[in-house]
Write a protein that holds these residues in place. Sequence first.
Motif, PDB file in Angstrom:
ATOM      1  N   GLU A 239      70.518  26.076  21.221  1.00  0.00           N
ATOM      2  CA  GLU A 239      69.016  26.518  21.216  1.00  0.00           C
ATOM      3  C   GLU A 239      68.219  25.277  21.896  1.00  0.00           C
ATOM      4  OE1 GLU A 239      67.311  29.587  18.933  1.00  0.00           O
ATOM      5  OE2 GLU A 239      68.808  30.932  19.315  1.00  0.00           O
ATOM      6  N   ARG A 240      67.341  25.238  22.654  1.00  0.00           N
ATOM      7  CA  ARG A 240      66.451  24.293  22.920  1.00  0.00           C
ATOM      8  C   ARG A 240      65.384  24.648  23.202  1.00  0.00           C
ATOM      9  NH1 ARG A 240      69.202  20.227  25.848  1.00  0.00           N
ATOM     10  NH2 ARG A 240      67.631  20.088  27.556  1.00  0.00           N
ATOM     11  N   LEU A 241      64.034  23.853  22.801  1.00  0.00           N
ATOM     12  CA  LEU A 241      62.605  24.156  22.782  1.00  0.00           C
ATOM     13  C   LEU A 241      61.943  22.976  23.344  1.00  0.00           C
ATOM     14  CD1 LEU A 241      60.399  26.393  20.701  1.00  0.00           C
ATOM     15  CD2 LEU A 241      59.738  23.918  21.662  1.00  0.00           C
ATOM     16  N   THR A 242      61.188  23.007  24.486  1.00  0.00           N
ATOM     17  CA  THR A 242      60.604  21.800  25.241  1.00  0.00           C
ATOM     18  C   THR A 242      59.005  22.225  24.930  1.00  0.00           C
ATOM     19  OG1 THR A 242      62.305  21.302  26.790  1.00  0.00           O
ATOM     20  CG2 THR A 242      60.370  20.403  27.279  1.00  0.00           C
ATOM     21  N   ILE A 243      58.640  21.251  24.362  1.00  0.00           N
ATOM     22  CA  ILE A 243      56.980  21.387  24.384  1.00  0.00           C
ATOM     23  C   ILE A 243      56.322  20.818  25.562  1.00  0.00           C
ATOM     24  CG2 ILE A 243      55.085  20.529  22.887  1.00  0.00           C
ATOM     25  CD1 ILE A 243      58.331  20.504  21.252  1.00  0.00           C
ATOM     26  N   LEU A 244      55.256  21.570  25.900  1.00  0.00           N
ATOM     27  CA  LEU A 244      54.521  21.336  26.966  1.00  0.00           C
ATOM     28  C   LEU A 244      52.994  20.938  26.791  1.00  0.00           C
ATOM     29  CD1 LEU A 244      55.033  24.566  29.264  1.00  0.00           C
ATOM     30  CD2 LEU A 244      56.264  22.538  29.312  1.00  0.00           C
ATOM     31  N   PRO A 245      52.828  19.568  26.970  1.00  0.00           N
ATOM     32  CA  PRO A 245      51.651  18.759  26.436  1.00  0.00           C
ATOM     33  C   PRO A 245      50.509  19.791  26.849  1.00  0.00           C
ATOM     34  CG  PRO A 245      52.835  17.400  27.132  1.00  0.00           C
ATOM     35  CD  PRO A 245      53.522  18.515  27.699  1.00  0.00           C
ATOM     36  N   PRO A 246      49.540  20.216  25.918  1.00  0.00           N
ATOM     37  CA  PRO A 246      48.285  21.141  26.191  1.00  0.00           C
ATOM     38  C   PRO A 246      47.306  20.477  27.090  1.00  0.00           C
ATOM     39  CG  PRO A 246      48.248  20.312  23.936  1.00  0.00           C
ATOM     40  CD  PRO A 246      49.655  19.741  24.332  1.00  0.00           C
ATOM     41  N   ALA A 247      46.796  21.161  28.155  1.00  0.00           N
ATOM     42  CA  ALA A 247      45.844  20.403  28.818  1.00  0.00           C
ATOM     43  C   ALA A 247      44.246  20.292  28.169  1.00  0.00           C
ATOM     44  CB  ALA A 247      45.628  21.340  30.074  1.00  0.00           C
ATOM     45  N   THR A 248      44.229  20.896  27.151  1.00  0.00           N
ATOM     46  CA  THR A 248      42.887  20.633  26.492  1.00  0.00           C
ATOM     47  C   THR A 248      43.272  20.374  24.768  1.00  0.00           C
ATOM     48  OG1 THR A 248      42.798  23.305  25.944  1.00  0.00           O
ATOM     49  CG2 THR A 248      41.784  22.198  27.878  1.00  0.00           C
ATOM     50  N   ALA A 249      41.986  20.025  24.119  1.00  0.00           N
ATOM     51  CA  ALA A 249      42.111  19.668  22.793  1.00  0.00           C
ATOM     52  C   ALA A 249      42.635  20.973  22.025  1.00  0.00           C
ATOM     53  CB  ALA A 249      40.902  19.151  22.116  1.00  0.00           C
ATOM     54  N   LEU A 250      43.321  20.778  21.014  1.00  0.00           N
ATOM     55  CA  LEU A 250      43.759  21.892  20.188  1.00  0.00           C
ATOM     56  C   LEU A 250      42.747  22.213  19.341  1.00  0.00           C
ATOM     57  CD1 LEU A 250      47.316  20.678  19.140  1.00  0.00           C
ATOM     58  CD2 LEU A 250      46.739  22.287  21.099  1.00  0.00           C
ATOM     59  N   SER A 251      42.283  23.380  18.974  1.00  0.00           N
ATOM     60  CA  SER A 251      41.482  24.088  18.079  1.00  0.00           C
ATOM     61  C   SER A 251      41.727  25.345  17.734  1.00  0.00           C
ATOM     62  CB  SER A 251      40.074  23.991  18.849  1.00  0.00           C
ATOM     63  OG  SER A 251      40.216  24.964  19.851  1.00  0.00           O
ATOM     64  N   GLY A 252      41.260  25.610  16.408  1.00  0.00           N
ATOM     65  CA  GLY A 252      41.614  26.865  15.986  1.00  0.00           C
ATOM     66  C   GLY A 252      41.637  26.938  14.344  1.00  0.00           C
ATOM     67  N   VAL A 253      42.246  28.270  14.009  1.00  0.00           N
ATOM     68  CA  VAL A 253      42.374  28.252  12.508  1.00  0.00           C
ATOM     69  C   VAL A 253      43.971  28.741  12.324  1.00  0.00           C
ATOM     70  CG1 VAL A 253      41.912  29.599  10.384  1.00  0.00           C
ATOM     71  CG2 VAL A 253      40.060  29.161  12.353  1.00  0.00           C
ATOM     72  N   VAL A 254      44.631  27.915  11.304  1.00  0.00           N
ATOM     73  CA  VAL A 254      45.866  28.185  11.241  1.00  0.00           C
ATOM     74  C   VAL A 254      46.029  27.912   9.585  1.00  0.00           C
ATOM     75  CG1 VAL A 254      48.335  27.290  11.225  1.00  0.00           C
ATOM     76  CG2 VAL A 254      46.770  27.240  13.158  1.00  0.00           C
ATOM     77  N   ALA A 255      46.564  28.876   8.717  1.00  0.00           N
ATOM     78  CA  ALA A 255      46.645  28.745   7.568  1.00  0.00           C
ATOM     79  C   ALA A 255      48.366  28.335   7.137  1.00  0.00           C
ATOM     80  CB  ALA A 255      46.475  30.372   6.789  1.00  0.00           C
ATOM     81  N   PRO A 256      48.499  27.161   6.628  1.00  0.00           N
ATOM     82  CA  PRO A 256      49.912  26.929   6.462  1.00  0.00           C
ATOM     83  C   PRO A 256      50.460  28.056   5.403  1.00  0.00           C
ATOM     84  CG  PRO A 256      48.284  25.125   5.881  1.00  0.00           C
ATOM     85  CD  PRO A 256      47.650  26.149   5.979  1.00  0.00           C
ATOM     86  N   PRO A 257      51.695  27.780   5.423  1.00  0.00           N
ATOM     87  CA  PRO A 257      52.306  28.855   4.385  1.00  0.00           C
ATOM     88  C   PRO A 257      52.324  28.356   3.058  1.00  0.00           C
ATOM     89  CG  PRO A 257      54.052  27.621   5.426  1.00  0.00           C
ATOM     90  CD  PRO A 257      52.749  27.246   6.114  1.00  0.00           C
ATOM     91  N   GLY A 258      52.766  29.160   1.944  1.00  0.00           N
ATOM     92  CA  GLY A 258      52.567  28.774   0.658  1.00  0.00           C
ATOM     93  C   GLY A 258      53.418  27.614   0.393  1.00  0.00           C
ATOM     94  N   SER A 259      53.382  26.960  -0.717  1.00  0.00           N
ATOM     95  CA  SER A 259      54.217  25.800  -1.070  1.00  0.00           C
ATOM     96  C   SER A 259      55.456  26.357  -1.374  1.00  0.00           C
ATOM     97  CB  SER A 259      53.637  24.884  -2.084  1.00  0.00           C
ATOM     98  OG  SER A 259      54.458  24.275  -2.791  1.00  0.00           O
ATOM     99  N   LYS A 260      56.451  25.648  -0.599  1.00  0.00           N
ATOM    100  CA  LYS A 260      57.932  25.785  -1.163  1.00  0.00           C
ATOM    101  C   LYS A 260      58.126  25.227  -2.495  1.00  0.00           C
ATOM    102  CE  LYS A 260      61.009  22.694  -0.620  1.00  0.00           C
ATOM    103  NZ  LYS A 260      62.064  21.728   0.072  1.00  0.00           N
ATOM    104  N   SER A 261      57.817  24.220  -2.653  1.00  0.00           N
ATOM    105  CA  SER A 261      58.016  23.369  -4.213  1.00  0.00           C
ATOM    106  C   SER A 261      57.531  24.359  -5.121  1.00  0.00           C
ATOM    107  CB  SER A 261      57.514  21.980  -4.054  1.00  0.00           C
ATOM    108  OG  SER A 261      57.850  21.131  -2.987  1.00  0.00           O
ATOM    109  N   ILE A 262      56.154  24.880  -5.013  1.00  0.00           N
ATOM    110  CA  ILE A 262      55.823  25.523  -6.145  1.00  0.00           C
ATOM    111  C   ILE A 262      56.394  26.878  -6.182  1.00  0.00           C
ATOM    112  CG2 ILE A 262      53.542  26.551  -7.042  1.00  0.00           C
ATOM    113  CD1 ILE A 262      52.155  24.117  -5.820  1.00  0.00           C
ATOM    114  N   THR A 263      56.580  27.541  -4.928  1.00  0.00           N
ATOM    115  CA  THR A 263      57.108  28.888  -4.957  1.00  0.00           C
ATOM    116  C   THR A 263      58.552  28.950  -5.690  1.00  0.00           C
ATOM    117  OG1 THR A 263      55.920  29.631  -2.902  1.00  0.00           O
ATOM    118  CG2 THR A 263      57.925  30.686  -3.436  1.00  0.00           C
TER     119      THR A 263
END
Length: 422
Positions: A4-28
Amino acid sequence: MNTERLTILPPATALSGVVAPPGSKSITNRALLLAGLANGVSRLTGALKSDDTLYMADALRAMGVGVEEPEETVFVVTGTGRLAPPDQPLFLGNAGTAVRFLPAAIAALATGEVIVDGDQHMRKRPIKPLVAALRSLGVAAEAPTGCPPVTIHATGGFSADHVVIDAGLSSQYVSALLMAAPCAGRPFTVELAGNDIGARGYIDLTVAAMRAFGASVEQESPSRWRIEPTGYRAADYRIEPDASAATYLWGAEALGGGRIDIGTPSSDFTQPDARAYDVIASFPHMPAVIDGSQMQDAVPTLAVLAAYNATTVRFTGISNLRVKECDRVRALSLGLNAMKEGLAREEGDDLIVEGDPSLAGRHLPAEIDTFADHRIAMSFALAGLKSSGITILDPKCVGKTYPGYWDALASLGVTYLEEVPG
């Protein structure tokens, strides 16, 4: 072989939004184990559900611990203070925390033969120092290759109350012994052989989690801990977001402009990789020398940013990256040079990245071999925000710690071309 392959397409505009990272692997994975060693019902919230943590949960279930998943980020763990020998070897994939943490706990709390094993990548990751430490405690343990599989002939305890461990390759060996120590039945001392230790901050995470589950731990010196025979008590425990995952979002913000709200200030993280925030904030004028010894999992993120930095960056203190899920120093060097020949080079265990801001906006037809390493995949995705042609091989390997990574970037406006065989 995954094609499987995934090619990223550079965004035409600045990135913005809200993203909550997942819980800590180390602590979990620390909290799962400690809850499993406790007597009673513990509720872990904010937890990560990924390959690594689900392997740990399944291993605990196989040893008689109740582990339920009533919500997407919740584990409910019911322990009895003992571990039963499983009916078959414990297969833990490439989950380093699970493979390193469980043998000491098994030796302290189980009776019988237990085999701890992993996949082809885990079978190349060293565990000899931990096995040697267990043998010094009277535990019959073997790892003939110096890597998994590990066979533990557990008798429900240790024959000594003091262990010296070589932690030069990984702090996880120390964490394994520390977490088993409250179950030893008498006061116990863990001591380093020398002062070398990989990512000492993870020991602080271990001790904090142990105390949350009722352990009494005193650090007598920088290389010595005394643990009382308290065992563990069940607890409700909140797991903070994963700082290593946050570095990709901080990096995306630095490279892509805009504003990404991850919901947690960098100063609120207790994990060592959070110190990468200040380095990322300095982009495109990153320090000439970056010591990665105490933020090892952030180094791939920083190395990809360094490719677009205004000046050259040398990464030091990263020899332990050679024994992670893959040889990350080599993987980073190969990936960066696939983008532009001469962009990176190895000098001993150091990695030197020749920053080239002109790469931004250029087409770089680079196939990034991830070596099935989630951090290589996630970090090189950042290059795709600035340059076209960046193709990630085996993109699903991010499931090891951040199953929703590609969706998270998509929510910020990143698009992809996906190729799935067949």
